[in-house]
Scaffold this motif. Structure first.
Motif, PDB file in Angstrom:
ATOM      1  N   ASP A  37       0.793  -1.230   0.000  1.00 34.45           N
ATOM      2  CA  ASP A  37       0.000   0.000   0.000  1.00 34.45           C
ATOM      3  C   ASP A  37       0.828   1.286   0.000  1.00 34.45           C
ATOM      4  N   VAL A  38       2.087   1.244   0.492  1.00 32.27           N
ATOM      5  CA  VAL A  38       2.865   2.485   0.557  1.00 32.27           C
ATOM      6  C   VAL A  38       3.221   2.961  -0.843  1.00 32.27           C
ATOM      7  N   ALA A  39       3.616   4.227  -0.913  1.00 34.24           N
ATOM      8  CA  ALA A  39       3.991   4.797  -2.210  1.00 34.24           C
ATOM      9  C   ALA A  39       5.410   4.434  -2.616  1.00 34.24           C
ATOM     10  N   LEU A  40       6.252   4.129  -1.602  1.00 32.98           N
ATOM     11  CA  LEU A  40       7.675   3.895  -1.876  1.00 32.98           C
ATOM     12  C   LEU A  40       8.249   2.988  -0.797  1.00 32.98           C
ATOM     13  N   ILE A  41       9.162   2.097  -1.186  1.00 31.27           N
ATOM     14  CA  ILE A  41       9.900   1.259  -0.234  1.00 31.27           C
ATOM     15  C   ILE A  41      11.367   1.646  -0.292  1.00 31.27           C
ATOM     16  N   ALA A  42      11.922   2.017   0.858  1.00 32.21           N
ATOM     17  CA  ALA A  42      13.348   2.317   0.977  1.00 32.21           C
ATOM     18  C   ALA A  42      14.046   1.064   1.490  1.00 32.21           C
ATOM     19  N   ALA A  43      14.954   0.499   0.683  1.00 29.73           N
ATOM     20  CA  ALA A  43      15.563  -0.793   1.001  1.00 29.73           C
ATOM     21  C   ALA A  43      17.071  -0.672   1.114  1.00 29.73           C
ATOM     22  N   GLU A  44      17.647  -1.483   2.015  1.00 29.77           N
ATOM     23  CA  GLU A  44      19.103  -1.496   2.186  1.00 29.77           C
ATOM     24  C   GLU A  44      19.805  -1.894   0.889  1.00 29.77           C
ATOM     25  N   LEU A  97      17.517  -1.044  11.380  1.00 28.10           N
ATOM     26  CA  LEU A  97      18.249  -0.312  12.412  1.00 28.10           C
ATOM     27  C   LEU A  97      19.008  -1.218  13.373  1.00 28.10           C
ATOM     28  N   ILE A  98      18.631  -2.499  13.513  1.00 26.29           N
ATOM     29  CA  ILE A  98      19.332  -3.393  14.432  1.00 26.29           C
ATOM     30  C   ILE A  98      20.563  -3.931  13.705  1.00 26.29           C
ATOM     31  N   SER A  99      21.696  -3.230  13.904  1.00 26.83           N
ATOM     32  CA  SER A  99      22.931  -3.491  13.152  1.00 26.83           C
ATOM     33  C   SER A  99      22.698  -3.383  11.651  1.00 26.83           C
ATOM     34  N   ASP A 100      21.772  -2.518  11.273  1.00 26.80           N
ATOM     35  CA  ASP A 100      21.447  -2.255   9.873  1.00 26.80           C
ATOM     36  C   ASP A 100      21.198  -0.759   9.692  1.00 26.80           C
ATOM     37  N   PRO A 101      21.170  -0.260   8.454  1.00 22.83           N
ATOM     38  CA  PRO A 101      20.919   1.172   8.217  1.00 22.83           C
ATOM     39  C   PRO A 101      19.513   1.585   8.655  1.00 22.83           C
ATOM     40  N   GLY A 102      19.310   2.904   8.741  1.00 23.44           N
ATOM     41  CA  GLY A 102      17.992   3.450   9.009  1.00 23.44           C
ATOM     42  C   GLY A 102      17.930   4.446  10.143  1.00 23.44           C
ATOM     43  N   PHE A 103      18.934   4.445  11.029  1.00 23.56           N
ATOM     44  CA  PHE A 103      18.890   5.325  12.197  1.00 23.56           C
ATOM     45  C   PHE A 103      18.782   6.793  11.798  1.00 23.56           C
ATOM     46  N   ASN A 104      19.624   7.222  10.878  1.00 21.07           N
ATOM     47  CA  ASN A 104      19.617   8.638  10.491  1.00 21.07           C
ATOM     48  C   ASN A 104      18.295   9.042   9.845  1.00 21.07           C
ATOM     49  N   LEU A 105      17.732   8.159   9.034  1.00 20.11           N
ATOM     50  CA  LEU A 105      16.448   8.458   8.405  1.00 20.11           C
ATOM     51  C   LEU A 105      15.355   8.574   9.455  1.00 20.11           C
TER      52      LEU A 105
END
Length: 304
Positions: A37-44, A97-105
């Motif tokens: 349903d979302v407009a966009l998926i941000a993926a590692e 975020l758990i030892s993966d990207p995403g914190f800054n976003l």
């Protein structure tokens, strides 16, 4: 979709979506609905995530959000959210975020007053802990230890007397070196467990004292492959240190009556030579016991 916490009712929502760590059946119905349903998926890694989306027939546009572009791209994602688009954040596997990207976003979006909604699911550290048979009422997640030997050993020395169950992620090519350092610094009898390739075909959970576990991994190179979670039981004082002598207790009592706990413990350790860790736990027990005692009678009652 709702955005219950959002200060701007026209803005979209950032969904932090957990994906499977191996077995695709572990994805939730809610996660699938949101990804559709979302407009966009941000993926590692879009190359990795496209396979997951194709498996479930999801055609939502996909874009990269990883360690190398996250700071620069956060503004673009924020603009989409402020324009009213919902966005999902996913990592290669497990909870972002758990030892993966995403914190800054996530921090950037929350600072802008836009709602961030977690969509829980698979997480390797929680899965491993749930099946480890080690104390799980209190634990500490240390993520990846330093890759260089000296830095890794320094960090392990700092954690040596941590009383909570410890959880580490480790790269397979460093697993044996890590276990060797743990055995050397923490002792070969400390209980531990290796959880490898969780939810996958060759899933392995091997619990043993550190020395035995290190030898088992060294003898089988297959155990040095795949995704690894390493759990180690917390430190326990040797039995002969469980009881403090009367002199030590008196010194601790006197210092606690005049000083904050940490300062009292530091001075008591310097005076008596007893480990700070043991003194600290005794001091906390004394403080807790004191707070549980009934208040003393007032002066008027004393004079009665």
């Amino acid at each position: 979709m709702t955005s219950s916490d959002c200060t701007d009712t026209e803005a979209g929502t950032l969904y932090v979506v957990a994906t499977p760590i191996g077995n695709l059946e572990d994805i939730s119905a809610r996660a699938l609905r949101i990804l559709r349903d979302v407009a966009l998926i941000a993926a590692e890694d879009t190359r990795h995530s496209i396979r997951l989306l194709q498996h479930f027939g999801i055609t939502t546009p996909l874009t990269a959000c990883h360690d190398h572009n996250e700071r620069d791209e956060s503004a673009r994602f924020l603009a989409r959210l402020q324009a009213g688009d919902d966005v999902a954040l996913i990592s290669d596997a497990g909870t972002p975020l758990i030892s993966d990207p995403g914190f800054n976003l996530v921090r950037h979006v929350r600072t802008a007053g836009i709602t961030v909604v977690p969509v829980p699911g698979a997480c390797a550290l929680v899965a491993a802990l749930s099946a480890a048979g080690l104390p799980c009422d209190r634990f500490v997640f240390e993520g990846f230890l330093p890759a260089k030997a000296v830095a890794r050993q320094t960090r392990l020395e700092q954690l040596k007397e941590e009383v909570r169950t410890l959880i580490f992620y480790e790269a397979p090519h460093r697993l044996l070196d890590c276990l060797s350092d743990l055995e050397k610094l923490w002792g070969h009898e400390r209980p531990a467990l290796l959880a490898r390739e969780l939810t996958k075909t060759f899933e392995t959970l091997k619990g043993a004292p550190l020395g035995e576990l290190r030898a088992w991994v060294a003898a089988d190179r297959n155990q040095q492959r795949g995704e690894c979670v390493l759990l180690v039981s917390g430190w326990q004082a040797p039995e002969d240190e469980d009881a403090l002598d009367a002199r030590t207790l008196k010194v601790l009592d006197l210092l606690l009556s005049e000083l904050p706990v940490k300062r009292a413990v530091a001075l008591a350790a310097e005076i008596t030579g007893v480990r700070k860790n043991l003194l600290y736990h005794v001091a906390l027990e004394k403080k807790a016991a004191a707070s549980d005692r009934p208040q003393a009678a007032g002066k008027s009652e004393e004079g009665a």
